[in-house]
Design a protein around this motif. Structure first.
Motif, short mmCIF file in Angstrom:
data_model
loop_
_atom_site.label_atom_id
_atom_site.label_comp_id
_atom_site.label_asym_id
_atom_site.label_seq_id
_atom_site.Cartn_x
_atom_site.Cartn_y
_atom_site.Cartn_z
N HIS A 90 0.85 -1.19 0.00
CA HIS A 90 0.00 0.00 0.00
C HIS A 90 0.89 1.24 0.00
O HIS A 90 1.76 1.40 0.85
CB HIS A 90 -0.91 0.00 1.23
CG HIS A 90 -2.02 1.01 1.16
ND1 HIS A 90 -1.92 2.26 1.71
CD2 HIS A 90 -3.25 0.96 0.58
CE1 HIS A 90 -3.03 2.94 1.50
NE2 HIS A 90 -3.87 2.18 0.82
N THR A 91 0.66 2.14 -0.96
CA THR A 91 1.56 3.27 -1.12
C THR A 91 0.86 4.42 -1.83
O THR A 91 -0.29 4.30 -2.26
CB THR A 91 2.81 2.84 -1.92
OG1 THR A 91 3.77 3.89 -1.94
CG2 THR A 91 2.45 2.48 -3.36
N THR A 92 1.56 5.54 -1.94
CA THR A 92 1.06 6.71 -2.67
C THR A 92 2.02 7.01 -3.81
O THR A 92 3.23 7.01 -3.62
CB THR A 92 0.95 7.93 -1.75
OG1 THR A 92 0.00 7.65 -0.71
CG2 THR A 92 0.49 9.16 -2.52
N LYS A 93 1.46 7.28 -4.99
CA LYS A 93 2.27 7.54 -6.18
C LYS A 93 1.81 8.83 -6.86
O LYS A 93 0.66 9.25 -6.71
CB LYS A 93 2.21 6.37 -7.16
CG LYS A 93 2.70 5.07 -6.56
CD LYS A 93 2.95 4.01 -7.62
CE LYS A 93 3.50 2.74 -6.99
NZ LYS A 93 3.98 1.78 -7.99
N TRP A 94 2.71 9.40 -7.64
CA TRP A 94 2.41 10.59 -8.44
C TRP A 94 2.15 10.13 -9.87
O TRP A 94 3.00 9.57 -10.52
CB TRP A 94 3.58 11.56 -8.39
CG TRP A 94 3.38 12.81 -9.19
CD1 TRP A 94 3.90 13.10 -10.41
CD2 TRP A 94 2.61 13.96 -8.82
NE1 TRP A 94 3.51 14.34 -10.84
CE2 TRP A 94 2.70 14.90 -9.88
CE3 TRP A 94 1.82 14.28 -7.71
CZ2 TRP A 94 2.06 16.13 -9.84
CZ3 TRP A 94 1.19 15.52 -7.67
CH2 TRP A 94 1.32 16.43 -8.72
N MET A 95 0.92 10.35 -10.34
CA MET A 95 0.54 9.89 -11.68
C MET A 95 -0.17 11.01 -12.43
O MET A 95 -1.20 11.51 -11.97
CB MET A 95 -0.41 8.69 -11.60
CG MET A 95 0.23 7.37 -11.24
SD MET A 95 -0.99 6.04 -11.34
CE MET A 95 -1.55 6.19 -13.05
N GLU A 96 0.40 11.39 -13.54
CA GLU A 96 -0.25 12.34 -14.45
C GLU A 96 -0.76 13.58 -13.72
O GLU A 96 -1.90 14.02 -13.89
CB GLU A 96 -1.39 11.65 -15.22
CG GLU A 96 -0.90 10.50 -16.08
CD GLU A 96 -2.01 9.74 -16.79
OE1 GLU A 96 -3.20 10.04 -16.52
OE2 GLU A 96 -1.69 8.85 -17.59
N GLY A 97 0.11 14.14 -12.89
CA GLY A 97 -0.20 15.40 -12.23
C GLY A 97 -1.01 15.31 -10.95
O GLY A 97 -1.48 16.33 -10.45
N ARG A 98 -1.18 14.10 -10.40
CA ARG A 98 -1.94 13.97 -9.17
C ARG A 98 -1.40 12.81 -8.34
O ARG A 98 -0.74 11.91 -8.87
CB ARG A 98 -3.43 13.77 -9.46
CG ARG A 98 -3.74 12.50 -10.22
CD ARG A 98 -5.17 12.48 -10.73
NE ARG A 98 -5.46 11.24 -11.44
CZ ARG A 98 -6.05 10.17 -10.89
NH1 ARG A 98 -6.41 10.20 -9.62
NH2 ARG A 98 -6.29 9.10 -11.60
N THR A 99 -1.69 12.83 -7.05
CA THR A 99 -1.28 11.73 -6.19
C THR A 99 -2.41 10.71 -6.11
O THR A 99 -3.59 11.06 -6.07
CB THR A 99 -0.95 12.22 -4.77
OG1 THR A 99 -2.09 12.91 -4.23
CG2 THR A 99 0.26 13.15 -4.79
N VAL A 100 -2.03 9.44 -6.12
CA VAL A 100 -2.98 8.34 -6.03
C VAL A 100 -2.48 7.38 -4.94
O VAL A 100 -1.31 7.00 -4.95
CB VAL A 100 -3.13 7.58 -7.37
CG1 VAL A 100 -4.15 6.46 -7.24
CG2 VAL A 100 -3.50 8.54 -8.49
N THR A 101 -3.36 7.01 -4.04
CA THR A 101 -3.00 6.11 -2.95
C THR A 101 -3.73 4.78 -3.10
O THR A 101 -4.92 4.75 -3.43
CB THR A 101 -3.36 6.73 -1.59
OG1 THR A 101 -2.62 7.95 -1.42
CG2 THR A 101 -3.02 5.79 -0.45
N GLY A 102 -3.01 3.69 -2.89
CA GLY A 102 -3.63 2.38 -2.97
C GLY A 102 -2.64 1.28 -3.25
O GLY A 102 -1.47 1.36 -2.86
N PHE A 103 -3.10 0.25 -3.95
CA PHE A 103 -2.29 -0.88 -4.37
C PHE A 103 -2.18 -0.84 -5.89
O PHE A 103 -3.19 -0.65 -6.58
CB PHE A 103 -2.92 -2.20 -3.92
CG PHE A 103 -3.03 -2.37 -2.43
CD1 PHE A 103 -2.02 -2.99 -1.72
CD2 PHE A 103 -4.16 -1.92 -1.75
CE1 PHE A 103 -2.13 -3.17 -0.34
CE2 PHE A 103 -4.27 -2.09 -0.38
CZ PHE A 103 -3.25 -2.71 0.33
N PHE A 104 -0.98 -1.05 -6.43
CA PHE A 104 -0.75 -0.84 -7.85
C PHE A 104 -0.22 -2.11 -8.52
O PHE A 104 0.66 -2.79 -7.98
CB PHE A 104 0.24 0.31 -8.06
CG PHE A 104 -0.26 1.62 -7.54
CD1 PHE A 104 -0.90 2.51 -8.40
CD2 PHE A 104 -0.12 1.97 -6.20
CE1 PHE A 104 -1.38 3.73 -7.92
CE2 PHE A 104 -0.60 3.18 -5.72
CZ PHE A 104 -1.24 4.06 -6.58
#
Length: 336
Positions: A90-104
């Protein structure tokens, strides 16, 4: 080679060609209004209901496999949170100009992903679908196999409409999508102009690249707001002008647009006056596919609530070439 031989045998067998004189029905993530999206159950039900194409959204696994999920964040569509062995993913990532938290997906191998089970994305709206709990995560190849096996079983061609999700992001993290995608398309003899496939993407660069690698039909996805993630200075609104559509036709075969780009909503939420997008696209040599038709009132104009068939027929009457629907059986019946 085995898959190419199988494809040739199927093409030589008595399988009915798709009727291109009437709009195609593309099952959006399968029959995702009645079964959890992107599962075998959703695809099989869509085919049973008469869908012409089934749609797999594609993301990448850690070990480079094309996985069928609407997004690479899978916390809301799988039971991954119920697996304590994966809690540290479970983590937070920077994707296409926004932060997304979850499982990837890119943090899991294919083997790990296939220990998970799919879950209904909208359980409050679709409680019956939410009761289906045992569906595994599929690969792109498995969805192609579902379509091919159904073609042989039903005697009609079932196509696939894969969408490449976030290809620039995956390239940035060292998991480029184009090469493995093209390899699978070629292995399955789906790389010709008349192959039963339509390749979609919201980005422009990947479609331009694919246009130089395969002859498969390509669809530029566009929405009423925003623009391609790989071209931050471009808006989709400028791409659906007559000039923009002419440029689009240089690398794509389809304009794939949200319903409001064809029939806008009024301030009161009703269906407004149709735009010229369908006619303009056809004048540019492009086919038009419209997304996404859903039955629930929240997704339908106020004057068509309870009448999804009537809402879909508005678009058929405007001459669209295909529709995406979470309820493909409704779209088939409205057409036929």
């Amino acid at each position: 080679m085995i898959r190419i031989i199988l494809a040739a045998l199927l093409l030589a067998s008595p399988v009915a060609a798709q009727d291109m004189t009437q709009p195609l029905v593309i099952a959006h993530r399968g029959a995702s209004g009645e079964r959890p999206e992107h599962t075998r159950a959703a695809y099989e039900l869509a085919i049973e209901q008469g869908a012409d194409f089934i749609e797999p959204d594609l993301v990448m696994s850690k070990d480079g496999h094309l996985i069928v999920r609407h997004e690479n964040e899978i916390g809301g569509t799988t039971n991954v949170a119920d697996h304590p062995e994966f809690a540290d993913r479970h983590t937070t990532k920077w994707m296409e100009g926004r932060t997304v938290t979850g499982f990837f997906t890119e943090d899991f191998t294919l083997a790990e992903l296939q220990t998970l089970r799919a879950r209904e994305r909208l359980p409050a709206l679709r409680p019956d679908s939410a009761t289906h709990l045992d569906e595994t995560i599929l690969t792109f190849q498995q969805v192609i196999d579902i379509a091919r096996e159904a073609s042989a079983r039903t005697g009609r061609v079932i196509g696939v409409a894969p969408e490449l999700k976030h290809p620039s992001y995956f390239t940035e993290i060292g998991l480029p999508m184009i090469a493995p995608f093209v390899e699978i398309v070629r292995q399955n003899a789906l790389d010709a102009a008349d192959s039963p496939i339509v390749v979609q993407c919201f980005e422009v660069g990947p479609l331009r690249e694919l246009n130089g690698l395969i002859d498969s039909p390509l669809a530029q996805l566009m929405s009423p707001s925003g623009g391609p993630a790989d071209l931050p200075d471009i808006l989709y609104a400028s791409m659906v002008t007559p000039e923009g559509l002419a440029e689009l036709a240089a690398y794509a075969d389809w304009a794939a647009v949200e319903t409001a780009m064809v029939i806008p909503r009024t301030p009161a939420g009703a269906a407004g006056t149709p735009t010229s997008l369908v006619a303009d696209s056809h004048a540019a040599g492009l086919k038009v596919v419209v997304w996404t038709f859903r039955a629930e009132d929240i997704f339908v104009p106020v004057d068509y609530r309870g009448d999804l068939p009537g809402w879909i027929r508005r678009f058929y009457d405007l001459g669209v070439d295909a529709v995406f629907s979470d309820f493909p059986g409704v779209a088939v019946n409205a057409r036929d």
